[in-house]
Write a protein that holds these residues in place. Structure first.
Motif, PDB file in Angstrom:
ATOM      1  N   LYS A  14      -4.569  14.156   6.921  1.00 57.82           N
ATOM      2  CA  LYS A  14      -4.426  13.425   5.844  1.00 57.82           C
ATOM      3  C   LYS A  14      -5.463  12.239   7.097  1.00 57.82           C
ATOM      4  O   LYS A  14      -6.393  11.509   5.942  1.00 57.82           O
ATOM      5  CB  LYS A  14      -3.433  11.884   6.455  1.00 57.82           C
ATOM      6  N   LYS A  15      -6.219  12.520   7.835  1.00 58.01           N
ATOM      7  CA  LYS A  15      -7.353  11.479   8.906  1.00 58.01           C
ATOM      8  C   LYS A  15      -8.418  12.540   8.235  1.00 58.01           C
ATOM      9  O   LYS A  15      -9.194  11.983   7.626  1.00 58.01           O
ATOM     10  CB  LYS A  15      -7.314  12.155  10.498  1.00 58.01           C
TER      11      LYS A  15
ATOM     12  N   THR B 162      -7.222   2.083   0.687  1.00 54.50           N
ATOM     13  CA  THR B 162      -6.657   0.979   1.616  1.00 54.50           C
ATOM     14  C   THR B 162      -8.285   0.315   1.087  1.00 54.50           C
ATOM     15  O   THR B 162      -9.508   0.312   0.016  1.00 54.50           O
ATOM     16  CB  THR B 162      -7.590   1.226   2.603  1.00 54.50           C
TER      17      THR B 162
ATOM     18  N   PHE C 298      -4.109   6.870  -1.115  1.00 52.11           N
ATOM     19  CA  PHE C 298      -5.245   6.565  -0.131  1.00 52.11           C
ATOM     20  C   PHE C 298      -6.033   5.625  -0.504  1.00 52.11           C
ATOM     21  O   PHE C 298      -7.241   5.590   0.636  1.00 52.11           O
ATOM     22  CB  PHE C 298      -6.025   8.163  -0.145  1.00 52.11           C
TER      23      PHE C 298
ATOM     24  N   THR D 251      -8.860  14.061   5.299  1.00 53.25           N
ATOM     25  CA  THR D 251      -8.815  13.969   3.696  1.00 53.25           C
ATOM     26  C   THR D 251      -9.486  12.572   4.133  1.00 53.25           C
ATOM     27  O   THR D 251     -10.335  12.798   2.732  1.00 53.25           O
ATOM     28  CB  THR D 251      -7.378  13.633   3.188  1.00 53.25           C
ATOM     29  N   ASN D 252      -8.914  11.114   4.489  1.00 50.04           N
ATOM     30  CA  ASN D 252      -9.393   9.702   4.925  1.00 50.04           C
ATOM     31  C   ASN D 252     -11.366  10.101   5.033  1.00 50.04           C
ATOM     32  O   ASN D 252     -12.360   9.247   4.048  1.00 50.04           O
ATOM     33  CB  ASN D 252      -9.283   9.045   5.783  1.00 50.04           C
ATOM     34  N   LYS D 253     -11.835  11.202   5.540  1.00 50.14           N
ATOM     35  CA  LYS D 253     -13.279  11.619   6.010  1.00 50.14           C
ATOM     36  C   LYS D 253     -13.678  11.885   4.442  1.00 50.14           C
ATOM     37  O   LYS D 253     -14.689  10.975   4.860  1.00 50.14           O
ATOM     38  CB  LYS D 253     -12.738  12.486   7.548  1.00 50.14           C
TER      39      LYS D 253
ATOM     40  N   ILE E   4     -11.205   1.431   1.967  1.00 51.76           N
ATOM     41  CA  ILE E   4     -11.679   1.855   0.784  1.00 51.76           C
ATOM     42  C   ILE E   4     -12.871   1.557  -0.354  1.00 51.76           C
ATOM     43  O   ILE E   4     -14.043   2.026  -0.316  1.00 51.76           O
ATOM     44  CB  ILE E   4     -10.576   2.943   0.488  1.00 51.76           C
TER      45      ILE E   4
ATOM     46  N   ILE F  36     -12.771  11.215   1.297  1.00 59.64           N
ATOM     47  CA  ILE F  36     -13.033  10.157   0.754  1.00 59.64           C
ATOM     48  C   ILE F  36     -13.742   9.751   0.673  1.00 59.64           C
ATOM     49  O   ILE F  36     -15.075   8.764  -0.216  1.00 59.64           O
ATOM     50  CB  ILE F  36     -11.208   9.289   0.429  1.00 59.64           C
ATOM     51  N   LYS F  37     -14.313   9.351   2.378  1.00 59.26           N
ATOM     52  CA  LYS F  37     -15.342   8.445   2.839  1.00 59.26           C
ATOM     53  C   LYS F  37     -16.893   8.869   2.131  1.00 59.26           C
ATOM     54  O   LYS F  37     -17.342   8.149   1.313  1.00 59.26           O
ATOM     55  CB  LYS F  37     -15.268   7.726   4.066  1.00 59.26           C
TER      56      LYS F  37
END
Length: 216
Positions: free
Chosen positions: A4-5, A31, A29, A7-9, A34, A11-12
Motif C-alpha cells: 500500500k505504501k 484520501t 486509495f 502504491t500511494n507513492k 490525494i 499514485i502521488k
C-alpha cells in the motif's frame, strides 16, 4: 505485488504528473491528501473526484481558484455560500467575462450583468436590453450599448446615453498623423474603434468619436 505504501507513492507521482489521473485512482486509495494534491496542481481536476469525497472546503478552494469550476460541482453541493463565492470570483474576470459562460443561477444577477456590460464582451448581454429597467442600469455603466436597445423604447432611454457623466466628441476630417490622449485613469477615454488604446493612427479625413468620462 506493490504494498500500500508503494502504491500511494505511485499514485502521488501520477497525480503530480497529471492531476486528472485521479479519475483512475481506486476509491480505496483516495484520501483528502490525494485530492488536494490534484486540485492544487490543477483545480479543474475536481471534475474527476468522486462526489462522495468532495467536501465544502474543496468546492470553495476550486471556485476561488477558477469560478468556472462550478460547472463540475454536483448540484446538491452548490449551497448559497458557494453561489456567493462563485459570483465574487466571476466578477474578478470582468474584462474576459461572457454572458454565455455564466451559470444559470447567476444569469439574472444584476451585479454580474453590469460587470459584463463594463467589460470587453459587453455585447454578450444584449438580450438583457429587452428589459427597460435593466437597460437603464446597463446604460449607466456603458452607454455604447444604446445601439442594442429595442427601437420601441429607445426614446425613453436615450437620456441615459446623453448624460452628464459622459461627453461625446466627434473629431472629423483630421489629417494624417497620430492622435494621442493623456489618460488620467484606465477608463477615462473610450473610443468606438479602439477602446483599449491611447493612441490612434489617423489617415486623411479620418473620423473618430470619443466617449470621454466627465470629471464631475
Amino acid at each position: 505485488m506493490f504494498g500500500k505504501k508503494n502504491t500511494n507513492k505511485i499514485i502521488k507521482i501520477a497525480i503530480l504528473n497529471n492531476p486528472n489521473s485521479i479519475e483512475y485512482v481506486p476509491k480505496s486509495f483516495i484520501t483528502n491528501e490525494i485530492i488536494y494534491l490534484a486540485i492544487t496542481k490543477y483545480s479543474s481536476s475536481i471534475k474527476f473526484v468522486p462526489k462522495t469525497f468532495i467536501t465544502n472546503d474543496m468546492v470553495k478552494y476550486t471556485i476561488n481558484n477558477n469560478p468556472f469550476n462550478i460547472n463540475f460541482i454536483p448540484e446538491d453541493l452548490i449551497t448559497e455560500e458557494i453561489k456567493l463565492i462563485t459570483k465574487q470570483s466571476l466578477i474578478k474576470y470582468k474584462y474576459s467575462l461572457k454572458y454565455s459562460n455564466i451559470p444559470e443561477f447567476l444569469k439574472d444577477d444584476i451585479d454580474i450583468i453590469l460587470t459584463i456590460a463594463s467589460g470587453s464582451f459587453y455585447d454578450t448581454i444584449i438580450e438583457k436590453l429587452k428589459s427597460k429597467d435593466i437597460s437603464i442600469q446597463i446604460l449607466s455603466v456603458n452607454p455604447l450599448l444604446i445601439k442594442f436597445v429595442p427601437k420601441e423604447f429607445f426614446n425613453d432611454l436615450k437620456q441615459y446615453y446623453y448624460s452628464s457623466k459622459y461627453k461625446y466628441i466627434n473629431i472629423e476630417n483630421i489629417g494624417s498623423g497620430t492622435l494621442t490622449i493623456n489618460r488620467a485613469a484606465a477608463d477615462t477615454i473610450k473610443a468606438t474603434n479602439a477602446a483599449a488604446t491611447t493612441s490612434y493612427a489617423l489617415g486623411v479625413n479620418k473620423n473618430i468619436t470619443l466617449v470621454v468620462r466627465s470629471s464631475s
